[in-house]
Design an enzyme around this catalytic site. Structure first.
Site, mmCIF file in Angstrom:
data_model
loop_
_atom_site.group_PDB
_atom_site.id
_atom_site.type_symbol
_atom_site.label_atom_id
_atom_site.label_comp_id
_atom_site.label_asym_id
_atom_site.label_seq_id
_atom_site.Cartn_x
_atom_site.Cartn_y
_atom_site.Cartn_z
ATOM 1 N N GLU A 90 0.785 -1.237 0.000
ATOM 2 C CA GLU A 90 0.000 0.000 0.000
ATOM 3 C C GLU A 90 0.822 1.295 0.000
ATOM 4 O O GLU A 90 0.601 2.176 0.825
ATOM 5 C CB GLU A 90 -0.952 0.001 1.214
ATOM 6 C CG GLU A 90 -1.957 -1.119 1.162
ATOM 7 C CD GLU A 90 -2.956 -1.081 2.313
ATOM 8 O OE1 GLU A 90 -4.138 -1.214 2.039
ATOM 9 O OE2 GLU A 90 -2.535 -0.921 3.480
HETATM 10 C C1 ACM Z 1 -2.357 -5.349 4.052
HETATM 11 O O1 ACM Z 1 -3.448 -5.780 4.453
HETATM 12 N N1 ACM Z 1 -2.212 -4.069 3.760
HETATM 13 C C2 ACM Z 1 -1.229 -6.240 3.854
#
Ligand code: ACM
Length: 681
Positions: free
Chosen positions: A318
């Site tokens: 992310e």
């Molecule tokens: C995640 O759930 N961002 C690995």
């Protein structure tokens, strides 16, 4: 109960041909179910004379395991007869073939056999890991019988389906005291999980003492971090239970807490403070400056020495790239290095990071965003965004783990996690060689809405169902059987001191300010927290790391057993209207209809419960609607069209979240109104 000096291993001759668990009509009360077993005749009594002998390979870890075993057993046996054992005492002979690796490794032999007859039991394992698992299996077989405690005669041949069976706990969003995590390890041992993945740093906190960079804990943790000595103790505790500990330091995103200490590592101008909000944040490491690599080399070097496991998780998930896009120096770097996009920039970072991690003797792993063809096949991919990335990784020669499907923070029922199989979906089409690269899976406990108080109830008992998926043969898939056994393991986990069941009652009492919680429990029993990440959208109050998790939504279980029972009864009635089922449903619906009048005064008396007013009136309405539907059904009358229409409108509203909770019986009441059986398995 005593542990005498080691005796020669009891010899015994049990049947050696084992049928699969599936073909056995008498099922064991175990979770996970063993790979293969065959029930014998009779049972072995377990009283306070019961003894354990160790033979073959010995080490202090095994002595400690036997002490724990005997302690647990002593709680399940009748100690009222203090007489010494004369003549016919029975026991468990444990034989361990040889040592396991000095540092537990991925893929070590964890198999064991356990043969129990009325005259004694033998546990045979190649390594201490198998011995640890076999002792757990024996413990969970102990049951009360009319004549005392006993284990059934059975012959078990057991080994795990996957070598990597993990649980990740995020201690950044909410810090979890080390004692709570030790209990988590106890629970993991009970269900044969073998990897504790410690998500130690994120935007909301850096949770490890660093001696090289002490500002990390002094500026980045609000004072909530683990000392290195605590961590060493924790790792030793885990090793005693056959569990590896993998640290995760999430970079280059998810590191605002690091920037609170060292803002010069970020891609955008500071100041940075520990993040209090949830979500994907913009700050990301400046991975174009040498200083970042100098820092990571030093920090990861220190952490690689602290955490002995071979695997080292660097996160990598992310990164939204916004800070990279707005930093002219980073844009210039991309141009001069012919890097076309941010994914390419992160791949550049991962290649450099890999060198650092490798130089410190570790194997790098990360979330599925790190999958890029330039990285060597030694890295391990943890698949969270879907099952496709796991199959892609395996096909390209990478080893991987499944976490998609095992996100226990999403508040899904155990059955949904149980249905997720690392080798199903896109992975089903892999070749046998590719399938071997699928190492297993990990449940993930992200803790935005989890506190030390409700940690256990968010992990257990659902994680036991995931543990079974990762341990037992793939055809161990009967959901009714899973729920029957989940209930048993849940109470066995209680006896370890885990609070997943007791927490609920304590929290209801706290909310009520009284022990008189009968009416509140009627409501709380049939609701569940909203699913996925809708909690923030449905919160009428600020949802930050500073918001206390003290509402009804934090108290109730992620999965309502009462609702599941009601749903099954409705289905049973709709397929064959038995009078006993009808009477049962009537009693339940009447209790719901009448509960609101009892409960409202209590709801109004507490500012935290006041917000559940509509929830309670809606349950009352569902009770009334369901009773009317039963009347029509009982008298074999079609429901009038206008009534049906008005009730269906009410039901649509009843299914919507209220104070971040869902009334889980609404769909079944709807089926009564529509007289449609459920299509769900
Ligand atoms: C995640 O759930 N961002 C690995």
């Amino acid at each position: 109960m005593v542990m005498p000096s080691p005796l020669p291993l009891l010899t015994c001759c049990l049947l050696t041909t084992l049928a699969s668990a599936q073909s056995n009509s008498r099922e064991l009360n175990l979770m996970p179910l063993p790979a293969a077993y065959r029930l014998g005749q009779g049972q072995l009594s377990v009283d306070h004379h019961f003894f354990v002998t160790l033979s073959g390979y010995k080490e202090p870890r095994l002595d400690r395991a036997v002490q724990r075993f005997l302690h647990a057993l002593s709680r399940q046996t009748d100690g009222s007869d203090p007489s010494p054992c004369i003549g016919t005492c029975v026991g468990l002979g444990v034989h361990t073939g040889h040592a396991s690796k000095p540092l537990q490794e991925l893929g070590e032999d964890e198999s064991y056999t356990l043969d129990i007859t009325p005259s004694g039991a033998i546990l045979n394992a190649g390594t201490p890991l198998g011995t640890l698992h076999g002792l757990q299996t024996f413990l969970h077989l102990v049951q009360a019988t009319p004549t005392g405690y006993a284990v059934p005669a059975v012959s078990i041949q057991d080994r795990p389906r996957f070598p990597w069976r993990g649980l990740m706990v995020d201690v950044s969003r909410h810090f979890m005291p080390i004692d709570s995590l030790r209990l988590t390890l106890d629970g993991m041992e009970a269900v044969q999980l073998n990897v504790f993945h410690w998500h130690l740093s994120d935007n909301q906190g850096f949770r490890v003492e660093s001696k090289k960079f002490p500002k990390l804990q002094s500026q980045g943790s609000d004072g909530h971090f683990y000392t290195q000595s605590e961590i060493r103790g924790f790792i030793a505790y885990a090793r005693d239970r056959g569990i590896r500990v993998i640290p995760e330091f999430d970079v280059p995103g998810h590191c605002t807490a690091i920037f609170a200490a060292y803002p010069e590592l970020a891609s955008g101008p500071g100041r940075y403070q520990i993040e209090r909000q949830w979500g994907v944040m913009d700050p990301a490491m400046n991975i174009t400056q040498e200083h970042t690599y100098t820092f990571l080399d030093a920090l990861f070097g220190e952490m690689a020495a602290l955490f002995p496991d071979q695997y080292f998780h660097i996160g990598g998930d992310e990164v939204n790239g916004k800070q990279w896009d707005t930093n002219p120096a980073i844009q210039k770097f991309k141009q001069s290095h012919h890097i076309k996009d941010n994914a390419g920039l992160q791949a550049y970072f991962n290649r450099r990071l890999l060198k650092i991690v490798t130089a410190h003797g570790k194997t790098m792993m990360g979330w599925d965003e790190i999958l890029a063809p330039e990285l060597p096949k030694s890295i391990v991919i943890q698949s969270w965004r879907g099952q496709q990335s796991l199959a892609d990784a395996a096909r390209q020669g990478y080893r991987g783990l499944l976490s998609n499907g095992y996100y226990i923070d999403l508040m899904y029922p155990a059955s949904q996690h149980y249905a997720a199989d690392p080798l199903s979906g896109p992975a089903a089409a892999l070749t046998p060689e590719e399938k071997r690269r699928v190492l297993g899976g990990e449940a993930t406990m992200w803790t935005e809405y989890v506190s030390p108080e409700n940690l256990d109830s968010r992990i257990w008992p659902r994680t036991a169902a995931i543990a079974e998926r990762l341990w037992s043969p793939p055809n161990t898939a009967d959901v009714n059987s899973m729920y029957r056994r989940l209930k048993i393991i849940s109470s066995q986990l209680d006896s370890l001191g885990l609070t997943h069941n007791s927490h609920y009652i304590h929290e209801l009492e706290r909310l009520a300010g009284s022990t008189d919680i009968e009416a509140l429990k009627v409501l709380a029993d049939v609701v569940e927290p909203v699913k996925e990440y809708t909690r923030e959208q449905t919160a009428p109050y600020p949802a930050t790391s500073l918001t206390p998790l003290n509402r009804l939504v934090d108290a109730v279980s992620p999965e309502s057993d009462a609702a599941r029972t009601f749903n099954a009864e409705v289905d049973s009635l709709l397929s064959s209207p038995a009078p006993a089922t009808m009477a049962d449903l009537r009693a339940t619906l009447t209790a719901w209809r009448d509960n609101d009048a009892e409960l409202q005064p209590l709801l109004q008396s507490s500012f935290l419960l006041k917000q559940d007013t509509v929830l309670s009136t809606t349950l009352a309405q569902l009770g009334a609607t369901g009773l009317q539907a039963l009347d029509y059904l009982e008298h074999n009358q079609p429901a009038p069209a206008d009534w049906k229409q008005s009730q269906l409108a009410i039901l649509e509203d009843a299914k919507k979240p209220k104070s971040q909770l869902l009334i889980m019986v609404a769909p079944a009441v709807q089926r009564l109104v529509e007289r449609k059986p459920s299509t769900a398995k």
